[in-house]
Design a protein around this motif. Sequence first.
Motif, PDB file in Angstrom:
ATOM      1  N   UNK A   1       0.827  -1.212   0.000  1.00 29.56           N
ATOM      2  CA  UNK A   1       0.000   0.000   0.000  1.00 29.56           C
ATOM      3  C   UNK A   1       0.861   1.262   0.000  1.00 29.56           C
ATOM      4  N   UNK A   2       2.089   1.158   0.472  1.00 29.60           N
ATOM      5  CA  UNK A   2       2.936   2.353   0.486  1.00 29.60           C
ATOM      6  C   UNK A   2       3.173   2.882  -0.924  1.00 29.60           C
ATOM      7  N   UNK A   3       3.120   2.007  -1.912  1.00 33.69           N
ATOM      8  CA  UNK A   3       3.280   2.465  -3.304  1.00 33.69           C
ATOM      9  C   UNK A   3       2.228   3.500  -3.670  1.00 33.69           C
ATOM     10  N   UNK A   4       0.976   3.218  -3.312  1.00 30.34           N
ATOM     11  CA  UNK A   4      -0.091   4.142  -3.678  1.00 30.34           C
ATOM     12  C   UNK A   4      -0.080   5.378  -2.790  1.00 30.34           C
ATOM     13  N   UNK A   5       0.387   5.221  -1.527  1.00 30.97           N
ATOM     14  CA  UNK A   5       0.587   6.398  -0.675  1.00 30.97           C
ATOM     15  C   UNK A   5       1.644   7.308  -1.285  1.00 30.97           C
ATOM     16  N   UNK A   6       2.718   6.732  -1.789  1.00 30.14           N
ATOM     17  CA  UNK A   6       3.783   7.511  -2.430  1.00 30.14           C
ATOM     18  C   UNK A   6       3.241   8.261  -3.640  1.00 30.14           C
ATOM     19  N   UNK A   7       2.425   7.582  -4.442  1.00 26.79           N
ATOM     20  CA  UNK A   7       1.821   8.257  -5.595  1.00 26.79           C
ATOM     21  C   UNK A   7       0.973   9.436  -5.147  1.00 26.79           C
ATOM     22  N   UNK A   8       0.181   9.233  -4.105  1.00 22.85           N
ATOM     23  CA  UNK A   8      -0.660  10.311  -3.596  1.00 22.85           C
ATOM     24  C   UNK A   8       0.189  11.464  -3.056  1.00 22.85           C
TER      25      UNK A   8
ATOM     26  N   UNK B   1      -8.814  -2.080  -2.623  1.00 23.56           N
ATOM     27  CA  UNK B   1      -7.737  -2.512  -3.498  1.00 23.56           C
ATOM     28  C   UNK B   1      -8.225  -3.547  -4.511  1.00 23.56           C
ATOM     29  N   UNK B   2      -7.672  -3.475  -5.708  1.00 20.10           N
ATOM     30  CA  UNK B   2      -7.991  -4.441  -6.752  1.00 20.10           C
ATOM     31  C   UNK B   2      -7.117  -5.678  -6.652  1.00 20.10           C
ATOM     32  N   UNK B   3      -7.366  -6.675  -7.494  1.00 16.05           N
ATOM     33  CA  UNK B   3      -6.597  -7.924  -7.445  1.00 16.05           C
ATOM     34  C   UNK B   3      -5.174  -7.739  -7.952  1.00 16.05           C
ATOM     35  N   UNK B   4      -4.329  -8.699  -7.607  1.00 14.97           N
ATOM     36  CA  UNK B   4      -2.914  -8.620  -7.985  1.00 14.97           C
ATOM     37  C   UNK B   4      -2.742  -8.555  -9.491  1.00 14.97           C
ATOM     38  N   UNK B   5      -3.545  -9.304 -10.239  1.00 13.61           N
ATOM     39  CA  UNK B   5      -3.341  -9.336 -11.695  1.00 13.61           C
ATOM     40  C   UNK B   5      -3.835  -8.065 -12.377  1.00 13.61           C
ATOM     41  N   UNK B   6      -4.443  -7.141 -11.608  1.00 14.98           N
ATOM     42  CA  UNK B   6      -4.799  -5.816 -12.133  1.00 14.98           C
ATOM     43  C   UNK B   6      -3.949  -4.734 -11.494  1.00 14.98           C
TER      44      UNK B   6
ATOM     45  N   UNK C   1      -3.029  -4.629  -8.121  1.00 14.38           N
ATOM     46  CA  UNK C   1      -3.242  -4.475  -6.674  1.00 14.38           C
ATOM     47  C   UNK C   1      -3.242  -3.002  -6.281  1.00 14.38           C
ATOM     48  N   UNK C   2      -4.043  -2.237  -6.969  1.00 15.08           N
ATOM     49  CA  UNK C   2      -4.046  -0.784  -6.811  1.00 15.08           C
ATOM     50  C   UNK C   2      -5.351  -0.310  -6.205  1.00 15.08           C
ATOM     51  N   UNK C   3      -5.288   0.801  -5.474  1.00 18.12           N
ATOM     52  CA  UNK C   3      -6.507   1.422  -4.963  1.00 18.12           C
ATOM     53  C   UNK C   3      -7.102   2.395  -5.968  1.00 18.12           C
ATOM     54  N   UNK C   4      -6.438   2.580  -7.103  1.00 17.68           N
ATOM     55  CA  UNK C   4      -6.861   3.608  -8.050  1.00 17.68           C
ATOM     56  C   UNK C   4      -7.828   3.089  -9.100  1.00 17.68           C
ATOM     57  N   UNK C   5      -8.311   1.862  -8.946  1.00 22.02           N
ATOM     58  CA  UNK C   5      -9.323   1.351  -9.851  1.00 22.02           C
ATOM     59  C   UNK C   5      -8.733   0.565 -10.990  1.00 22.02           C
ATOM     60  N   UNK C   6      -9.557  -0.285 -11.556  1.00 21.39           N
ATOM     61  CA  UNK C   6      -9.115  -1.153 -12.660  1.00 21.39           C
ATOM     62  C   UNK C   6      -9.174  -0.413 -13.975  1.00 21.39           C
TER      63      UNK C   6
END
Length: 601
Positions: free
Chosen positions: A127-134, A589-594, A596-601
């Motif tokens: 999840x830190x990846x998406x926090x970093x993006x934000x 969060x979405x699935x790993x094969x998409x 695993x992002x909170x930003x939607x598929x």
Amino acid sequence: MVHNVITDVTQRIVDRSAPLRSVHLERMEQARSAGPARGHLSCSGQAHAYAGAGDDQQSLATGHAGNLGIVTAYNDMLSAHQPFERYPELIRQAARVAGGTAQVAGGVPAMCDGVTQGAAGMELSLFSRDVIALAAAVSLSHNTYDAAVFLGVCDKIVPGLVIAAQSFGHLPSVFLPAGPMTSGLPNDEKARVRQQFAAGEVGREELMAAEMAAYHGPGTCTFYGTANTNQMLMEFMGLHLPGSSFINPNTPLRDALTEEGARRALSLSALGNNYTPVCQILDERAFVNGIVGLMATGGSTNLLIHLIAMARAGGIVLDWQDFSDISAVVPLVARVYPNGLADVNHFHAAGGLGYCIGTLLEDGLLHPDTLTVAGRGIQHYTQEPKLIDGQLVWQEGAGHSLNEKIVRPANDPFQPTGGLSRLTGNLGTAVMKVSAVAPEHQVVEAPVRVFHDQDEVKTAFKAGEFTDDVIVVVRFQGPKANGMPELHSLTPILSILQGRGQKVALVTDGRMSGASGKVPAAIHVCPEALEGGPIACLRDGDMLRVNAVTGELEILTEGVLDRTPITADLSAHQHGVGRELFAAFRNTVGPADAGASIFGA
């Protein structure tokens, strides 16, 4: 000529992405056409933005000079990022000499997975990846910058920064690395001591001495895990200066490259004649080149998640079949620990990324005409930076391997296919890093032992319960369940079992480290257990087949899929070390094969 599979996969991605990509590019053009952003701020807004700029205030106020936004992941707990402490001043000075200015736009968090392995903090890692993006988006949201430089190296940091750079895709962006620490205790010796400790043959004092000898100074860890895979990608995808990834920290050449990165970012801004926004660099061909690099070098499995998320931020839709098809035609041309004995310093000395890019180009396995921060054409990245009489220059690399035990030509590789494999079957879909797995271990058919926690596996091992062939299943480790932590701390245990002559594999809806090695591990299993995936139907003793050769992930016991999926009490994973703050992430969060992002598929 580019290989037909590379062109076919690229076209498939272009076609699949067309609706999202066209919207993204239209938005970036609208942002570009508005002109340099700070000119639209009120006088009061500009005064606020320039108040702390010291001698640069007047240059900023006139608006004639380009202004760089520095987004930094500096902290001095993380060895790979400690060198960034000096970078802002180097960048400011270089910008001034070039007639521009530079400001630290903001900082982003940067955690070390090596510290949190096997601990609760690892559940925040993905999840830190998406926090970093934000956080990076907040940094750039002041709209006072003509270009950006991003300071990041490690596992989630670079992907998060790229996601943010895509959101500000109308800005030119240059990524500046810190470089690897100098070589210490050899990685294979470090791994041997870890196995001895897991087997109770040495004590914690010996283990600590080995670890401190391996991780001994500023810079990136020297094995080829996620951090160094990120650095490879930034060259293959054109966001680093050529040959800059693996220059050691705090050296004259490293400083010269940092200063040149600042100058290059300014030169690419809309104020000049060579406007090159990141949305033009990170097109479908750049991502395909990145996937080729991932396969050819045996890079980290984490990038099968991150590249999907990075691409989606720019309207490009990747899936695991793209990776699998590319892996089938791209040879493995590098062996760097854990896929070999060499570390990244040895790899760089043997020819490194420049040689790998050159030999892949010769075999038609890369798109040659992509746009990069060095200009049009990936051929720029076959060159090596040198500091001659105080001047930074690029020269052609050796053009041949300087150690064929580390890097080999694409027409005479270590193996004919890439380092990663997609697995599918009635258990779902997963991926496996196969570049370090010996052929005799790539097919495992055995009964399963099912666990809901990696500590349970360690307890069973200490109790002597693993005496026969076994596939260890660790479930409820997916992104929705607990943030999809890495299970790298299981590597020594599983390696011991394999060393005893047992057939052993790991199957999990969680992750393994980018340093995953010789034990076959089917990871990122989708659907995850919390979503009721078939992995939640397994019981101890069920037979499972993991076949990296044919790409199979099959439950062999009849009737398993007729069972009601088991549920688990995950309340212990919802609080402590900040986990309670991430409930919204787990819920969305979405699935790993998409990705695993909170930003939607």
